[in-house]
Design an enzyme around this catalytic site. Structure first.
Site, PDB file in Angstrom:
ATOM      1  N   LYS A  57       6.660  14.175 -40.017  1.00  0.00           N
ATOM      2  CA  LYS A  57       6.476  15.526 -40.555  1.00  0.00           C
ATOM      3  C   LYS A  57       6.396  15.462 -42.077  1.00  0.00           C
ATOM      4  O   LYS A  57       7.237  14.831 -42.729  1.00  0.00           O
ATOM      5  CB  LYS A  57       7.603  16.453 -40.109  1.00  0.00           C
ATOM      6  CG  LYS A  57       7.369  17.911 -40.500  1.00  0.00           C
ATOM      7  CD  LYS A  57       8.331  18.830 -39.785  1.00  0.00           C
ATOM      8  CE  LYS A  57       8.118  20.290 -40.178  1.00  0.00           C
ATOM      9  NZ  LYS A  57       6.754  20.761 -39.864  1.00  0.00           N
ATOM     10  N   THR A  62       1.721  24.550 -41.160  1.00  0.00           N
ATOM     11  CA  THR A  62       2.817  24.843 -42.083  1.00  0.00           C
ATOM     12  C   THR A  62       2.553  24.181 -43.429  1.00  0.00           C
ATOM     13  O   THR A  62       1.603  23.408 -43.579  1.00  0.00           O
ATOM     14  CB  THR A  62       4.170  24.360 -41.522  1.00  0.00           C
ATOM     15  OG1 THR A  62       4.114  22.936 -41.306  1.00  0.00           O
ATOM     16  CG2 THR A  62       4.491  25.053 -40.208  1.00  0.00           C
ATOM     17  N   HIS A  77      13.417  16.884 -37.667  1.00  0.00           N
ATOM     18  CA  HIS A  77      12.103  16.616 -37.094  1.00  0.00           C
ATOM     19  C   HIS A  77      11.810  15.121 -37.137  1.00  0.00           C
ATOM     20  O   HIS A  77      12.519  14.357 -37.773  1.00  0.00           O
ATOM     21  CB  HIS A  77      11.004  17.374 -37.852  1.00  0.00           C
ATOM     22  CG  HIS A  77      10.955  18.830 -37.541  1.00  0.00           C
ATOM     23  ND1 HIS A  77      11.736  19.751 -38.199  1.00  0.00           N
ATOM     24  CD2 HIS A  77      10.221  19.538 -36.633  1.00  0.00           C
ATOM     25  CE1 HIS A  77      11.484  20.965 -37.719  1.00  0.00           C
ATOM     26  NE2 HIS A  77      10.578  20.859 -36.774  1.00  0.00           N
TER      27      HIS A  77
END
Length: 277
Positions: free
Chosen positions: A160, A100, A156
């Site tokens: 992250k 991502t 999260h």
């Protein structure tokens, strides 16, 4: 038997991917790659992931094992993923991408490989999340612009590095498209100070980072007098690993192209069969 290599094998997700491959009777781990300067090079990938000795040693370059795998699973970084796409294109390999944080330029570069590489690219490999995308699209079509404000809340772990999460953005697009909205103009990613009342079109994103939260996403449809919430919570990264392995098997029968988990799970066809779609 699908021969699978793991990129970023020393990371938490890499270890989970090794476990997912090792737990699938139709898959075989045939390669595991770490950073070229990693002190773990030469270690057994199975022992590193707590799976016992597998006889697959960690190496520092994808080129070293390019003849040994059918599908590469890559959950690393945008720049490294693009490098791996180029290698897979040269050698006729397939790729499952869970990376991502791509910017627009990188996404354009990724799309450029669709004519030469079969690859699945999805911010979330979970079956539950991808089913949720269909539920969200259905909810957005049904609710239309009938006074429902849309907010997306994601949480999260503290490590992250990108925000909002790729899954949150996927969910945002799932509700924006049926409503004729665009996250580039209607997405709101922070609210600070005297911001005034929200507009009817905006889709708000809120980000939580802390501890060891694997991944939680809620899309909130809020109107006067009622509220609808669609939530997905992941309690183990193994669900993402199993989804990635499922995608790897599926890719073995596909020609060059850019696919996502909706393709893998057959959910796009299910959505196209919906008379309201």
């Amino acid at each position: 038997m699908t021969r699978i290599a793991i990129m970023g094998a020393a990371g938490r997700m890499g270890k989970m991917l090794i476990e997912a491959v090792n737990g699938d009777d139709s898959a075989r781990l045939t390669g595991a790659v770490v950073r070229p300067d990693s002190s773990l090079k030469g270690a057994d990938a199975g022992e590193l992931a707590g799976q016992g000795r597998l006889g697959i040693m960690l190496c520092g370059s994808l080129e070293e094992i390019v003849d040994d795998f059918d599908v590469l699973i890559d959950f690393t970084s945008p720049a490294l993923t693009l490098e791996n796409l180029a290698i897979c294109a040269r050698h006729g390999k397939r790729l499952v991408i869970g990376t991502t944080g791509f910017n627009d330029e990188q996404l354009s570069a990724l799309e450029g490989y669709a004519s030469s590489v079969p690859f699945v690219f999805a911010a979330n490999m979970s079956t539950g999340v991808n089913l949720s995308l269909n539920l969200l699209a259905t909810a957005a079509r049904a609710l239309g612009d009938a006074g429902f404000d849309i907010e997306i809340i994601e949480a999260h772990h503290r490590h992250k590095v990108d925000a909002p999460s790729g899954t949150a953005l996927m969910m945002g697009r799932a509700v924006a498209e049926p409503l004729g909205r665009d996250l580039k103009t209607d997405g709101v990613y922070q609210r600070v100070g005297q911001i005034g009342p929200r507009s009817a079109r905006e889709i708000g994103f809120s980000t939580v980072r802390g501890g060891d939260i694997v991944g939680e996403h809620t899309v909130l449809f809020a109107a006067e007098g009622e509220r609808i919430e669609i939530t997905h919570k992941a309690s183990s990264r193994l669900t993402f690993g199993r989804g990635a392995v499922r995608a790897a098997h599926w890719l073995m029968d596909q020609k060059a192209g850019h696919y996502d988990m909706q393709d893998v799970l057959g959910l796009k066809q299910a959505l196209s069969d919906d008379p309201q779609a």
